[in-house]
Design an enzyme around this catalytic site. Structure first.
Site, short mmCIF file in Angstrom:
data_model
loop_
_atom_site.label_atom_id
_atom_site.label_comp_id
_atom_site.label_asym_id
_atom_site.label_seq_id
_atom_site.Cartn_x
_atom_site.Cartn_y
_atom_site.Cartn_z
N ASP A 1 0.80 -1.22 0.00
CA ASP A 1 0.00 0.00 0.00
C ASP A 1 0.84 1.27 0.00
OD1 ASP A 1 -2.79 1.11 0.62
OD2 ASP A 1 -1.60 2.04 2.20
N GLU B 1 1.67 -0.81 -4.95
CA GLU B 1 0.84 0.33 -5.36
C GLU B 1 1.81 1.50 -5.55
OE1 GLU B 1 -3.05 2.97 -4.02
OE2 GLU B 1 -1.54 2.48 -2.53
N HIS C 1 -10.66 -1.06 -5.09
CA HIS C 1 -11.46 -0.47 -4.02
C HIS C 1 -11.28 1.05 -3.89
CE1 HIS C 1 -7.51 -0.67 -2.41
NE2 HIS C 1 -7.87 0.02 -1.35
N ASP C 2 -10.37 1.61 -4.67
CA ASP C 2 -10.14 3.06 -4.63
C ASP C 2 -10.70 3.77 -5.85
OD1 ASP C 2 -8.68 3.01 -2.25
OD2 ASP C 2 -6.78 2.67 -3.30
#
Ligand code: GLC
Ligand code: CA
Length: 563
Positions: free
Chosen positions: A201, A258, A330-331
């Site tokens: 992340d 990410e 999910h973003d």
């Protein structure tokens, strides 16, 4: 590029809170995931990434971790997690967790101890600065979720801590070797438990340009976007190389980063054969058109823009590495609502988008519900929105003079909550997701878009995804679809996305055609068609004129052709 076991696989992202609720509390959980492993296997999935399930106050839905070594009771227990790992292994599936180590939660014991003694061991795990009354903050960076990155340290009138995301997500100080040791210990602990690896992340943020300083303000709030600082920050590779050498490499872990803002020349360092990560996501199309001034200033993405973004990455990557391809996560809002022009979101078009993104070079990822063609939802008021980032973006729009109605419209278009509504299992109450009250309102279209109906229908989006996954794994074409060169075809044609995948060794050549136009068109062919491998409109067998060497491609038609 060296061949790796995961290149031939298909990966799937689970957002646990919205996947399947096994005990009626309205929140998806680990037992829910375990009960759906056979479903995922049937779809053709090999690798699953779970968004965070660690102990968390869920201020940012688990991306704010209060204990890295335990499972949040809302999701289950450590026994459930071990059971999931065992059950996945039985099915030859691999589980990834989310590694969130740019920051933790302000409810983590490290942060609590830092508040007690800012000059002690734990104070140095964070960025804490003294600011005397009347003095200005150490820098004017704007946090990703709005407002300054500095927040008063609880219990101290003259001390502030840094948070590049929400104030409940204090940044960890990676410059401190003791903090890095804590992270490596924790990562190895999980890998020893049987995890296959991690999705990593927000990792680019772990390196700050120091000492803190102001950047030119880019809005009336006097603050500056973090990107300017990240651009100047040098040396993230030192931390990432250490993480690889101490944790990932010895465990042969599969990792996907990410990563935003990397420079093209850094690609081999990030994901080359001995890169920091195995792979990273291609965000070229997700960031397209996004304006620093707010959602109301974003540009829409057309099918031509979409194609150009995907092709740009493909050309840049070449044979250096294996990128991870997505249309949503999910973003992001739902891919079919974003990349398909309005009025063109029927099943044929959804399958068209699926085909063209899935078969470019790289690892295909499916985000939960994408395989059903799940769409954006709508919000009657901002109180229906859970996501902190969306609430902030809404306020930014209002502060710039956008009306409430319009601002809500932008939330419906861009909010992360579009992707977070519960999975639509059936047309029963609450889409069969829960027997309780769902934590987030369902998309009302579950009565028409749901798995139970689609499983029965051979022409459903779901069954098309199954066919697509099976095709990429088919031993006759696998080598070409996984490793074949990517070669753009008729690249300048409006509303057409077409490319070859060509196998240099066997000479096999597969042509992927996607017509985003609502009219049919004639495609000039340079080779003869041997076989139609996939057709999103099965009733429409393409006409091929051998004499002129042309093929008729119908409106919204996608074809995969063996040439
Ligand atoms: C990543 C996550 C996002 C989260 C942020 C802060 O971008 O994907 O959901 O809000 O990091 O952890
Ligand atoms: Ca539950």
């Amino acid at each position: 590029m060296k061949k790796q076991w995961w290149h031939t696989k298909t990966a799937y992202q689970i957002y646990p809170k919205s996947f399947y609720d096994s005990n009626g509390d309205g929140i998806g959980d680990l037992q829910g995931i375990i009960s759906k492993l056979d479903y995922l296997k049937y779809l053709g999935i090999d690798i699953i990434w779970l968004s965070p399930i660690y102990i968390s106050p869920l201020a940012d839905q688990g991306y704010d971790i209060a204990d890295y070594y335990d499972i949040d009771p809302r999701f289950g227990t450590m026994e459930d997690m071990d059971q999931l790992l065992r059950e996945a292994k039985k099915r030859d599936m691999y589980v990834l967790m989310d590694l969130v180590v740019n920051h933790c939660s302000d409810e983590h014991i490290w942060f609590k101890k830092a508040c007690e003694d800012p000059d002690g061991r734990y104070g140095k795990y964070f960025y804490i600065e003294t600011v005397k009354p009347g003095e200005k903050l150490p820098c004017n960076w704007r946090s990703y979720f709005g407002g300054p990155v500095w927040e008063k340290l609880p219990g101290h009138e003259d001390k502030y801590y840094l948070h590049v995301f929400h104030k409940k997500q204090p940044d960890l100080n990676w410059e401190n070797p003791l903090l890095r040791e804590e992270v490596y210990k924790m990562v190895n602990w999980w890998l020893d438990r049987g995890l296959a690896g991690f999705r990593i992340d927000a990792i680019i943020n772990i390196k700050k340009a120091l000492p803190f300083k102001d950047y030119p303000a880019d809005r009336e709030d006097g603050l500056a976007r973090i990107d300017q600082m990240l651009h100047e920050a040098k040396g993230v590779g030192v931390f990432l190389g250490e993480l690889r050498d101490r944790c990932f490499a010895p465990h042969k872990a599969f990792t996907v980063g990410e990563v935003f803002n990397e420079k093209p020349e850094e690609l081999p360092d990030f994901i080359g054969d001995n890169g920091y990560f195995s792979s990273m996501f291609d965000f070229e199309e997700t960031v397209f058109g996004s304006s620093p001034d707010g959602w109301h200033k974003n540009l829409d993405i057309t099918p031509d823009d979409y194609r150009d973004c995907v092709f740009r990455t493909q050309k840049k990557i070449g044979d250096i590495a294996f990128i991870s391809n997505i249309i949503e996560n999910h973003d992001e809002p739902r891919g079919v609502s974003r990349y398909l022009p309005e009025g063109q979101r029927d099943d044929a078009s959804k399958k068209l988008l699926a085909t063209v993104y899935f078969l470019v070079k790289g690892l295909p990822w499916i985000y939960q519900g994408q395989e059903l063609g799940m769409e954006n939802t709508s919000f009657a008021g901002i109180e229906e929105v859970d996501d902190i980032a969306s609430v902030n973006a809404y306020q930014v729009s209002l502060s710039q003079g956008v009306s409430v109605e319009e601002a809500l419209g932008f939330v419906g278009k861009y909010s992360r909550d579009n992707a977070r509504t519960p999975f639509q299992w059936s047309a029963e109450a609450n889409a069969g997701f829960t027997e309780g009250i769902p934590w987030l309102k369902l998309n009302p279209n579950y009565t028409s878009i749901n798995l139970a109906d689609q499983q029965e229908d051979p022409d459903s989006v779901f069954n098309y995804y199954r066919a697509l996954i099976a095709l990429r794994k088919n031993p006759e074409y696998c080598d070409t679809l996984v490793y074949g060169d990517f070669e753009p075809f008729l690249e300048d044609s409006h509303d057409l996305m077409a490319y070859y995948r060509s196998n240099r060794e066997s000479g096999q050549r597969i042509l992927v055609l996607g017509n985003f136009s609502t009219s049919s068109r004639s495609i000039p062919l340079s080779f003869t068609v041997q076989k139609i491998l996939l057709n999103n409109i099965p009733g429409n067998v393409p006409e091929i004129d051998e004499k002129t060497g042309t093929l008729r491609l119908e409106a919204c038609q996608a074809l995969v052709l063996l040439m």
